[in-house]
Design an enzyme around this catalytic site. Structure first.
Site, PDB file in Angstrom:
ATOM      1  N   SER A  97       0.695  -1.265   0.034  1.00  0.00           N
ATOM      2  CA  SER A  97      -0.150   0.099   0.068  1.00  0.00           C
ATOM      3  C   SER A  97       0.900   1.134  -0.132  1.00  0.00           C
ATOM      4  CB  SER A  97      -0.869   0.017   1.226  1.00  0.00           C
ATOM      5  OG  SER A  97      -1.511   1.259   1.620  1.00  0.00           O
ATOM      6  N   TYR A 103      -1.908   0.204  10.830  1.00  0.00           N
ATOM      7  CA  TYR A 103      -1.870  -0.285   9.080  1.00  0.00           C
ATOM      8  C   TYR A 103      -0.628   0.293   8.435  1.00  0.00           C
ATOM      9  CZ  TYR A 103      -3.507  -0.960   4.468  1.00  0.00           C
ATOM     10  OH  TYR A 103      -3.737  -1.109   3.381  1.00  0.00           O
TER      11      TYR A 103
END
Length: 258
Positions: A143, A156
């Protein structure tokens, strides 16, 4: 998009987290590119339905219910193969958006287990099979969170930084082996489940993530990018490919229309 047909010895592609979103879209596109896709996820009904859909479309797919954080189950899964050509480590996800001061350690642990340890488990178990193919590819779907932080994303971000470093280190360690290591790092992708899962099913909070953004990325956008990278000639390694929608300049700067 021009793709090269996979060689016979490397035609099996394992896709984790294939029950929805990027994983499901990637399975469809790799199957269309000529791979025999093996769909893994915890939700058996979802991947079985997808395997049936892909098969009815004239391609090859099988479903295997698997929790990537269960090492014993992953090792058992790996015994089914002598060689594989592609491993797409896509299983992952985000939980919560609390600041570091009040974040839930259980959420942090779950994100690390899925995004990092799950990727480690599959990669370790299948790396000998990838090497045996003579032309293997490991894909890590990370990501943009793995390359820059933002408020409320600590857990995250930490997990995706871990996934990025895993890919980068593996590439160094296996250089000289017939295996490529590709990292695909998407930015804002609108899928049915990502934000909804992150916010515990709160539809209003999930919708706010994409509010005013005319065209966030889709799962198909990311899947097409993965398929393109995988189907480059064997000597071409796409080390890292970051993709964002045009409206997103960084993790913290997004153009939103009124």
């Amino acid at each position: 998009m021009a793709t090269a047909a996979p060689p016979a010895a490397s035609r099996i592609a394992v896709v984790t987290g294939a029950s929805s979103g990027i994983g499901a879209a990637t399975a469809r596109q790799l199957a269309a590119a000529g791979y025999r896709v093996v769909l893994t996820a915890r939700r058996k009904d979802r991947i079985e339905a997808l395997a049936e859909e892909i098969t009815k479309a004239g391609h090859q797919a099988t479903a295997y219910a698997l929790d990537v954080t269960d090492r014993a189950a992953v090792d058992e899964f790996a015994t089914a193969f002598k060689t594989i050509g592609v491993l797409v480590n896509n299983a992952g996800g985000a939980l919560g958006a609390d600041p570091v001061a009040t974040g839930d350690p259980a959420d942090w642990r779950r994100m690390y287990e899925t995004n990092v340890i799950g990727t480690l488990n599959l990669t370790q178990a299948l790396l000998p099979k990838l090497i045996a193919s003579g032309d293997g590819t490991v894909v890590v779907v990370s990501s943009t969170a793995g390359h820059g932080t933002y408020e409320g994303g600590g857990g995250y971000v930490a997990a995706k930084h871990g996934a990025h470093v895993l890919a980068e280190t593996l590439r160094l360690e296996i250089v000289g082996q017939p295996v490529r290591v590709i990292e695909i790092a998407p930015g804002m992708v609108k899928t049915d489940e990502f934000a909804l899962t992150r916010f515990g099913g709160d539809e209003a909070k999930a919708a706010k993530v994409y509010q005013g953004v005319a065209e966030p990325l889709t799962a198909d956008d990311v899947a097409e990018t993965i398929t393109w990278a995988v189907t480059r000639p064997a000597h071409v390694n796409v080390d890292l490919l970051v993709l964002r929608p045009r409206a997103q300049a960084s993790n913290t700067k997004v153009h939103r229309e009124s």
